[in-house]
Write a protein that holds these residues in place. Structure first.
Motif, mmCIF file in Angstrom:
data_model
loop_
_atom_site.group_PDB
_atom_site.id
_atom_site.type_symbol
_atom_site.label_atom_id
_atom_site.label_comp_id
_atom_site.label_asym_id
_atom_site.label_seq_id
_atom_site.Cartn_x
_atom_site.Cartn_y
_atom_site.Cartn_z
ATOM 1 N N LYS A 1 14.352 1.730 6.690
ATOM 2 C CA LYS A 1 12.941 2.119 6.692
ATOM 3 C C LYS A 1 12.044 1.013 7.241
ATOM 4 N N ASN A 2 12.394 -0.216 6.858
ATOM 5 C CA ASN A 2 11.532 -1.310 7.269
ATOM 6 C C ASN A 2 11.821 -1.716 8.710
ATOM 7 N N SER B 1 4.660 2.703 5.454
ATOM 8 C CA SER B 1 3.905 2.066 4.374
ATOM 9 C C SER B 1 3.063 3.095 3.632
ATOM 10 N N SER B 2 3.093 3.007 2.320
ATOM 11 C CA SER B 2 2.273 3.925 1.519
ATOM 12 C C SER B 2 0.827 3.518 1.640
ATOM 13 N N LYS C 1 8.672 -1.155 -3.505
ATOM 14 C CA LYS C 1 8.134 -0.347 -4.610
ATOM 15 C C LYS C 1 8.589 1.104 -4.470
ATOM 16 N N THR C 2 8.340 1.647 -3.268
ATOM 17 C CA THR C 2 8.716 3.042 -3.045
ATOM 18 C C THR C 2 10.227 3.202 -3.147
ATOM 19 N N HIS C 3 10.904 2.202 -2.633
ATOM 20 C CA HIS C 3 12.358 2.252 -2.725
ATOM 21 C C HIS C 3 12.787 2.277 -4.185
ATOM 22 N N THR D 1 3.128 -5.293 0.247
ATOM 23 C CA THR D 1 3.666 -4.245 1.119
ATOM 24 C C THR D 1 5.088 -4.602 1.582
ATOM 25 N N GLY D 2 5.911 -3.579 1.598
ATOM 26 C CA GLY D 2 7.287 -3.746 2.075
ATOM 27 C C GLY D 2 8.210 -4.445 1.108
#
Ligand SMILES: Nc1ncnc2c1ncn2[C@@H]1O[C@H](COP(=O)(O)OP(=O)(O)OP(=O)(O)O)[C@@H](O)[C@H]1O
Length: 908
Positions: A103-104, A323-324, A217-219, A213-214
């Motif tokens: 994703k990154n 990015s959220s 968190k979402t992960h 960011t990155g």
């Protein structure tokens, strides 16, 4: 910009980053209002006032172990309560994302790239290798997890250590620190499962992921199909088939998902992600209109979440390809045992909330611009407010301080999570950090904001070296500065930790004491207690914030100054242009004045007629800014030796020598006369406004001499009064006469000789000018003000017997003159000669500047006389008026006119 990148200060409160805190205008700090005349500067955004009050009002806790202390490690009873409701975990994101996690965009594993099948240049290969090595070096982790997995040491990269003397910090008090190689299920088991179990038992709780960011968190929250995150794992647990005896199988669950984002980067907006992105509003801490979707199994719940996540605002930045851009909140509510949905009351239900916050980001790293940048501001501000509230919770304040209360109110996120942030409900916080050296600042910011405790370690070795090297400074600088110097680098920190931790920072090590020299012993002993360190930290923070705010205000002022300077340049340029223009115009005016000449005529008749006609044309043109002689009328030509040109407000000075040497001279204001004949008087009238002494001017006249040049003449509003003894140098003139002009110069009165002293008094009903002429050649004429300025005395002198062929014309302001009946000064109505009424109105405003040459009028009188005698009518209107003036003519003027007429006839 500085304001968008989180500074590395400890638990810092960056006032400017908070959108809801408008800078208050304080009496001391209000910037002065710039003058509004500048057009471009008024378009500039106003400079915000300096937030000194905000900076100083920020209180950094003095008694709390959040900054530096060792004793704080042992929690008090109040901390126990907080500790129950608040658990802080830390998860370190792998330096190189694991395979499958693509994703990154920025952190992709180079090894996972498809290899080039072509043979490669060995030298190139080597350079690539070197590059890789250097990259590896720079990718060293700056976070080290302690063995007990409850603390981490954050070490600044070497350049920062050297240049900014930033030292290592140890953050501790975490419930658990998950290292980079930790798995999702491990995190779930340790961190989320207790929450879920409590939820299933009817206790509400919240899991929130916070980090730059990155950082994952979402992960962590949602995971990927390969590595499901906390939400899917929790759902699996929630819908896990229960034993037959359990009542859980009959329970209902409801799912709601919404996001809080910035609308066009400004106002906050709540959107329901389960419906069609419908906008919601907040009432108190509840969200009005939020849709709850009943879910019965994991698959249904996952599908619902997957659909909702598709609607979530995400964007690609330099730091994260997905990015959220919003704070996403998932609520799983546990319904009642009953199958009747209507009896499911939300208030009685337990709710498990899982929050994926948008990560704070620095502009430098994300490269955001425009809308993205506005989003960044929103995200940073929200996370900062959240961090502040969290900080106050970590400091065991049951309620946040006043300054923070409004943050709760202003930020939708903190309003919604108020119960959690006030410690009323159970909250589990997962901090995610990236461990790269380039991520040091972000990690430091986050940890200072949200870690339970922080330790700063000291090395007495460094302190000694500092003290020994800078003994002088040590004696003069404050204790705060001393403390700063003894912060240690990361490698020393762990070694020294024991020394400080045991005994309140006392230097008790014999080895260290031995090293200290006598000077050091004599100086003030080190006092490294926590109070001092906290004070130091507080001062440091205040100064840092102060400096930042000051810098920003200065920058804004600098901008304004630049604009003002450019405006000044423009104005200067304009002024220069205007000056050159005015100089040119002045030159032009002087040229025109020099063109206006008059000369003596041999032929009296032609002069009289021509001057008269010219003056008539001038009368006609009077009041205009420029004039020229009427082409239809006879123009004075060179044969007449009389040149007269004028372009603005012309005045004529004429000379009419007669056989008996009686000349008529009329001094007219603003007249520049240049007779060609030396016999004539050169009269140069100075500019009224300049108030140049008139006698100085007249002293230069040919034929006139100013005897008393010490005394200044009085300038009387446009006209002058000669106050001194004036004599003519040539005595070829018969008895003097007085010409009296009315204010509008439309008529005059001539008086032949006035023997002895004449007192001319002002008659309030009349406003005439006095012309003194035909001076007695044998005597001086003394002209002076008598008593006060309102009367003028004219008397012939006794001593002088020189020749005088010129006439002295004296003009006196009407206000200064009194006319008496004994002197045969008669008032002649102003409308008699001059028909131009337009001049009258303007003359009322500037009566004294309207004085016209008496000679012209005299000439006209003579012409009229001629006309009368020779029966030559000059036109009805004018003729009538002249006839009227004839009736008003006095004996003196008639005799003068007859004299002139006889001269004329004899010449003709
Ligand atoms: N523990 C981890 N294991 C494997 N990959 C990870 C881990 N943490 C993060 N990543 C990867 O890093 C990338 C960024 O992570 P993620 O999107 O979760 O960051 P984020 O904190 O949510 O960022 P943002 O705040 O911008 O949304 C993703 O590709 C993710 O797969």
């Amino acid at each position: 910009m500085e304001s968008k990148s989180p500074p590395p200060c400890p638990s810092s409160v960056t006032v400017r980053r908070n959108p809801y805190r408008k800078a208050r205008a304080t009496p001391l700090t209000n910037p002065p209002q710039l003058p509004s005349h500048s057009t471009s500067s008024s378009k500039l955004p106003p400079i915000s006032s300096f937030p000194i009050q905000d900076i100083l009002s920020e209180e950094i806790p003095q008694n709390v172990p959040s900054t530096v202390t060792v004793t704080a490690a042992s929690p008090s009873s109040s901390q126990d309560t907080i500790a129950e409701n608040l658990k802080v975990y830390l998860r370190i994101c792998p330096l190189v994302p694991l395979k499958g996690s693509t994703k990154n965009a920025g952190d992709q594993n180079p090894s996972s790239r498809t290899k080039n099948v072509w043979p490669q240049n060995p030298s190139k290969k080597n350079s690539v290798k070197e590059k890789k090595n250097s990259k590896k070096k720079s990718n060293e982790s700056c976070i080290t997890v302690s063995e007990d997995c409850h603390s981490v040491t954050l070490s600044p990269p070497l350049p920062l250590q050297e240049s900014k003397r930033i030292k290592s910090e140890i953050y501790e008090g975490f419930s658990h620190v998950f290292s980079a190689d930790s798995t999702q299920s491990e995190v779930y088991e340790k961190m989320v499962n207790p929450l879920v179990e409590d939820f299933l038992r009817g206790k509400s709780g919240m899991l929130a992921a916070l980090g730059p960011t990155g950082s994952g968190k979402t992960h962590t929250v949602f995971g990927s199909p390969r590595e499901p995150g906390m939400v899917p794992l929790a759902l699996q647990r929630i819908f896990k088939p229960a034993p037959a005896c359990s009542s859980q199988s009959s329970r209902r669950f409801y799912l709601s998902i919404f996001e809080i984002c910035a609308e066009r980067g400004k106002a906050e907006r709540i959107s329901d992600l389960t419906s069609d992105g419908q906008d919601l509003s907040m009432q108190q801490s509840a969200i009005k209109g939020l849709q709850e979707v009943p879910v019965h199994d994991v698959a249904g719940a996952e599908q619902l979440i997957a659909r909702a996540l598709l609607k979530r605002s995400t964007a690609m930045t330099n730091a994260n390809s997905q990015s959220s851009r919003s704070q996403c909140i998932i609520n799983i509510r546990r319904g009642t045992d009953s199958s009747d949905a209507e009896t499911d009351e939300q208030s009685n239900s337990a709710v498990l909330s899982i929050v994926d916050l948008a990560g704070a980001e620095r502009e430098k790293r994300t490269g955001n611009q425009g809308t993205r940048l506005a989003e960044s501001n929103f995200i940073n501000n929200t996370s900062m407010v959240f961090g502040l509230c969290l900080r106050s919770l970590l400091e065991h304040q049951k309620k946040p301080k006043k300054a923070l209360q409004k943050h709760f109110q202003n930020s939708l996120l903190t309003r919604y999570l108020r119960d959690y942030l006030e410690g009323k409900k159970r909250m589990t916080l997962i901090l995610t950090v990236k461990p790269g050296e380039e991520d040091y600042l972000d990690a430091s910011y986050l940890l200072r904001q949200a870690s339970p405790f922080m330790k700063i370690k000291f090395t007495n070795l460094e302190a000694q070296s500092n003290f020994l090297c800078n003994k002088r400074q040590f004696q003069t600088t404050s204790r705060t500065e001393q403390s700063k110097r003894i912060k240690v680098g990361s490698r020393d920190a762990s070694l020294i930790e024991g020394k400080i931790a045991g005994d309140e920072n006392q230097l008790h090590d014999e080895e260290d004491l031995r090293i200290c020299n006598a000077e050091f012993k004599n100086s003030r002993p080190l006092n490294l207690n926590s109070d001092d360190l906290m004070k130091m930290e507080r001062n440091h923070q205040i100064m840092q914030n102060f400096a930042k705010a000051l810098w920003s205000v200065l920058k804004q002022h600098n901008e304004k100054l630049k604009v003002a300077e450019s405006e000044i340049q423009i104005l200067k340029e304009n002024l220069r242009n205007e000056k050159t223009r005015s100089i040119e115009m002045e030159k032009e005016l002087n040229n025109l004045r020099s063109f206006c000449t008059c000369s003596k005529e041999n032929s009296v008749a032609s002069t009289i007629v021509k001057v008269g006609e010219n003056f008539e044309s001038m009368l006609h043109l009077e009041g205009h800014t420029s004039c020229s002689f009427d082409e239809t009328k006879p123009v004075l030509n060179s044969s007449n030796r009389f040149k007269s040109e004028c372009s603005s407000s012309p005045r004529i000075c004429d000379s009419t020598p007669g056989e008996d040497q009686r000349n008529v001279k009329v001094l007219s204001p603003n007249c520049n006369c240049s007779p060609e004949n030396d016999d004539l008087v050169r009269i140069q009238r100075q500019d009224m406004s300049s108030q140049v002494p008139c006698h100085k001017t007249t002293s230069n006249l040919s034929g006139l001499e100013c005897i008393d040049d010490k005394q200044e003449p009085e300038a009387m509003d446009g006209f002058f009064l000669l106050d001194g003894q004036v004599r003519s140098s040539e005595a070829d003139v018969s008895s003097p006469s007085i010409c009296v002009l009315n204010e509008n110069c439309q008529s005059f009165q001539v008086h032949e000789s006035f023997p002895g002293t004449r007192n001319i008094h002002e008659d309030s009903s009349e406003s005439n000018y006095v012309v003194v002429e035909h001076l007695d050649p044998k005597s001086d004429v003394k002209v002076s003000t008598s008593g006060n300025d309102s009367s003028v005395s004219v008397e012939p002198g006794q001593q002088l017997g020189e020749k005088n062929e010129d006439l002295l014309d004296l003009l006196v302001s009407p206000k200064e003159v009194k006319h008496t009946q004994q002197q045969d000064l008669t008032y002649v109505p102003e409308t008699e000669i001059r028909p131009d009424t337009s001049c009258n109105s303007s003359r009322k405003e500037k009566p004294k500047r309207r004085l016209l040459p008496a000679s012209s009028i005299l000439v006209r009188e003579i012409s009229i006389l001629d006309a009368d005698e020779f029966d030559k009518p000059r036109g009805n209107g004018v003729g009538n008026k002249l006839a009227a003036s004839e009736r008003q003519r006095t004996q003196g003027s008639i005799s003068l006119l007859r004299l002139l007429k006889s001269n004329l006839h004899s010449l003709v």
